[in-house]
Design a protein around this motif. Structure first.
Motif, mmCIF file in Angstrom:
data_model
loop_
_atom_site.group_PDB
_atom_site.id
_atom_site.type_symbol
_atom_site.label_atom_id
_atom_site.label_comp_id
_atom_site.label_asym_id
_atom_site.label_seq_id
_atom_site.Cartn_x
_atom_site.Cartn_y
_atom_site.Cartn_z
ATOM 1 N N GLU A 1 6.498 -9.097 -42.021
ATOM 2 C CA GLU A 1 5.518 -9.452 -43.050
ATOM 3 C C GLU A 1 5.139 -10.935 -42.962
ATOM 4 O O GLU A 1 3.955 -11.291 -43.052
ATOM 5 N N LEU A 2 6.116 -11.786 -42.749
ATOM 6 C CA LEU A 2 5.843 -13.225 -42.647
ATOM 7 C C LEU A 2 5.142 -13.570 -41.334
ATOM 8 O O LEU A 2 4.255 -14.430 -41.305
ATOM 9 N N ARG A 3 5.538 -12.906 -40.236
ATOM 10 C CA ARG A 3 4.853 -13.147 -38.951
ATOM 11 C C ARG A 3 3.378 -12.819 -39.077
ATOM 12 O O ARG A 3 2.517 -13.580 -38.632
ATOM 13 N N HIS A 4 3.068 -11.681 -39.699
ATOM 14 C CA HIS A 4 1.669 -11.279 -39.865
ATOM 15 C C HIS A 4 0.928 -12.226 -40.802
ATOM 16 O O HIS A 4 -0.193 -12.653 -40.509
ATOM 17 N N ARG A 5 1.544 -12.563 -41.916
ATOM 18 C CA ARG A 5 0.902 -13.425 -42.910
ATOM 19 C C ARG A 5 0.536 -14.796 -42.327
ATOM 20 O O ARG A 5 -0.517 -15.340 -42.621
ATOM 21 N N TYR A 6 1.416 -15.317 -41.474
ATOM 22 C CA TYR A 6 1.193 -16.665 -40.945
ATOM 23 C C TYR A 6 0.675 -16.675 -39.512
ATOM 24 O O TYR A 6 0.552 -17.734 -38.902
ATOM 25 N N GLY A 7 0.341 -15.508 -38.978
ATOM 26 C CA GLY A 7 -0.336 -15.427 -37.687
ATOM 27 C C GLY A 7 0.536 -15.655 -36.469
ATOM 28 O O GLY A 7 0.041 -16.017 -35.413
ATOM 29 N N THR B 1 -5.697 -20.563 -33.211
ATOM 30 C CA THR B 1 -5.498 -19.433 -34.122
ATOM 31 C C THR B 1 -4.778 -18.309 -33.383
ATOM 32 O O THR B 1 -4.737 -18.288 -32.146
#
Length: 75
Positions: free
Chosen positions: A15-21, A46
């Motif tokens: 979840e954190l990997r996705h949220r912060y790219g 990005t």
């Protein structure tokens, strides 16, 4: 909460990997920020730019554009 493994590694939750790219293969830095450790991107691009850079030229191919178009048209 995350556990540190024997090699000193932690897994950043999806979840954190996705949220912060963060994407697989990204370089990260661990920064001491006044007694708090921060994990930050080691690359200012990005997530999309990093992904494109990583796969650019991966097809390797050998087929020409005309050959690929013929295949897609069923010729």
């Amino acid at each position: 909460m995350m556990k540190l493994n024997a090699k000193g590694q932690v897994t950043i939750p999806a979840e954190l990997r996705h949220r912060y790219g963060f994407i697989e293969g990204d370089e990260v830095e661990v920064v001491d920020d006044g007694g708090v450790l921060r994990v930050v991107h080691g690359d200012a691009r990005t997530a999309g730019e990093r992904a494109v850079h990583r796969i650019r030229g991966a097809a390797g191919g050998g087929a020409t554009t005309d050959e690929i178009m013929a295949l897609t048209r069923g010729e």
